[in-house]
Write a protein that holds these residues in place. Sequence first.
Motif, PDB file in Angstrom:
ATOM      1  N   LEU A 247       0.871  -1.212   0.012  1.00  0.00           N
ATOM      2  CA  LEU A 247       0.083   0.175   0.131  1.00  0.00           C
ATOM      3  C   LEU A 247       1.051   1.151   0.012  1.00  0.00           C
ATOM      4  O   LEU A 247       0.715   2.141   1.039  1.00  0.00           O
ATOM      5  N   THR A 248       1.478   1.343  -1.082  1.00  0.00           N
ATOM      6  CA  THR A 248       2.244   2.553  -1.245  1.00  0.00           C
ATOM      7  C   THR A 248       1.357   3.946  -1.283  1.00  0.00           C
ATOM      8  O   THR A 248       0.054   3.637  -1.459  1.00  0.00           O
TER       9      THR A 248
ATOM     10  N   ALA B 174      -4.688   5.578  -5.957  1.00  0.00           N
ATOM     11  CA  ALA B 174      -5.264   4.915  -6.968  1.00  0.00           C
ATOM     12  C   ALA B 174      -6.615   4.296  -6.607  1.00  0.00           C
ATOM     13  O   ALA B 174      -7.623   4.186  -7.181  1.00  0.00           O
ATOM     14  N   ILE B 175      -6.519   3.438  -5.622  1.00  0.00           N
ATOM     15  CA  ILE B 175      -7.644   2.787  -5.106  1.00  0.00           C
ATOM     16  C   ILE B 175      -8.925   3.474  -4.688  1.00  0.00           C
ATOM     17  O   ILE B 175      -9.996   3.413  -4.965  1.00  0.00           O
ATOM     18  N   THR B 176      -8.338   4.785  -4.006  1.00  0.00           N
ATOM     19  CA  THR B 176      -9.536   5.568  -3.472  1.00  0.00           C
ATOM     20  C   THR B 176     -10.177   6.454  -4.445  1.00  0.00           C
ATOM     21  O   THR B 176     -11.179   7.078  -4.261  1.00  0.00           O
TER      22      THR B 176
ATOM     23  N   PHE C 175     -10.834  -3.114  -0.568  1.00  0.00           N
ATOM     24  CA  PHE C 175     -11.545  -2.583   0.451  1.00  0.00           C
ATOM     25  C   PHE C 175     -10.691  -3.030   1.849  1.00  0.00           C
ATOM     26  O   PHE C 175     -10.357  -2.501   2.627  1.00  0.00           O
ATOM     27  N   LYS C 176     -10.517  -4.427   1.594  1.00  0.00           N
ATOM     28  CA  LYS C 176      -9.687  -5.118   2.737  1.00  0.00           C
ATOM     29  C   LYS C 176      -8.368  -4.530   3.002  1.00  0.00           C
ATOM     30  O   LYS C 176      -7.942  -4.434   4.058  1.00  0.00           O
ATOM     31  N   LEU C 177      -7.730  -4.273   1.837  1.00  0.00           N
ATOM     32  CA  LEU C 177      -6.441  -3.934   1.777  1.00  0.00           C
ATOM     33  C   LEU C 177      -6.255  -2.813   2.613  1.00  0.00           C
ATOM     34  O   LEU C 177      -5.538  -2.467   3.622  1.00  0.00           O
TER      35      LEU C 177
ATOM     36  N   SER D 103     -15.420   3.511   4.088  1.00  0.00           N
ATOM     37  CA  SER D 103     -16.303   2.332   4.638  1.00  0.00           C
ATOM     38  C   SER D 103     -17.700   3.046   4.215  1.00  0.00           C
ATOM     39  O   SER D 103     -18.713   2.120   4.338  1.00  0.00           O
ATOM     40  N   ALA D 104     -18.019   4.230   4.238  1.00  0.00           N
ATOM     41  CA  ALA D 104     -19.313   4.947   3.896  1.00  0.00           C
ATOM     42  C   ALA D 104     -19.649   4.738   2.372  1.00  0.00           C
ATOM     43  O   ALA D 104     -20.967   5.146   2.174  1.00  0.00           O
ATOM     44  N   ILE D 105     -18.691   4.619   1.512  1.00  0.00           N
ATOM     45  CA  ILE D 105     -18.661   4.657   0.210  1.00  0.00           C
ATOM     46  C   ILE D 105     -19.508   3.201  -0.063  1.00  0.00           C
ATOM     47  O   ILE D 105     -19.334   2.123   0.156  1.00  0.00           O
TER      48      ILE D 105
END
Length: 208
Positions: A169-170, A176-178, A188-190, A206-208
């Motif tokens: 998780l750089t 990029a994930i967000t 999400f788990k990462l 978590s609200a997305i």
Amino acid sequence: MKIIGLFSGSKTAIGPKLSPTGIYKKPLERVEVNNLGIIGDVQADKRVHGGPEKALHQFSLASYQKVIQRYPLLHKKAWPGSIGENLSASTMHEDSVCIGDIYSLGTSLIQVSAPRIPCWKIDAKFSQPGLSQFIAQYQLNGWYYRVIESGKIQLCDQFKLLERFNPRLTIRHFLAITQLKNLDEGSFKLIDHAQGLDPQWRKKLSAI
């Protein structure tokens, strides 16, 4: 990974409404940090910069180079400290720094907590509309630290990586994930299991 810049600022005003800001920083040779950042540094809007989870901000030299490549006329304005960061180091960037990393720096202990989200004050300072959007789009955000142990930092001190809890998780990968419209379960788990992540980010995602 050597400190080449330390920056602290006082409260000033920016924009047509003279909004309070601490984006204007001056270079220092040595500083003392506690859980709220550099002692004496002003963080005007603590929703976006300040408090224990956003105590220190670092922006990379590589990101400055990309900003200047996109906006050549900023070559005399975009230098370390001008984005409002507190720390500048020789080789650290969004692809080499991970969420949760713990570093010793001088006599302090600091931990990467989250990326910075650029705001309109960057555009206003540089008189360059769209600059903050460019920074966000190309994931040149920089990152925040929490201060685990107070201490003193001076120029040429070395960042010493002590713990890396989330090697996948750089900062760039996190951004990029967000930026995805829909988080897949693996992503999400990462993030949800990322040790050291600012709890506000976990709550927000978590609200997305």
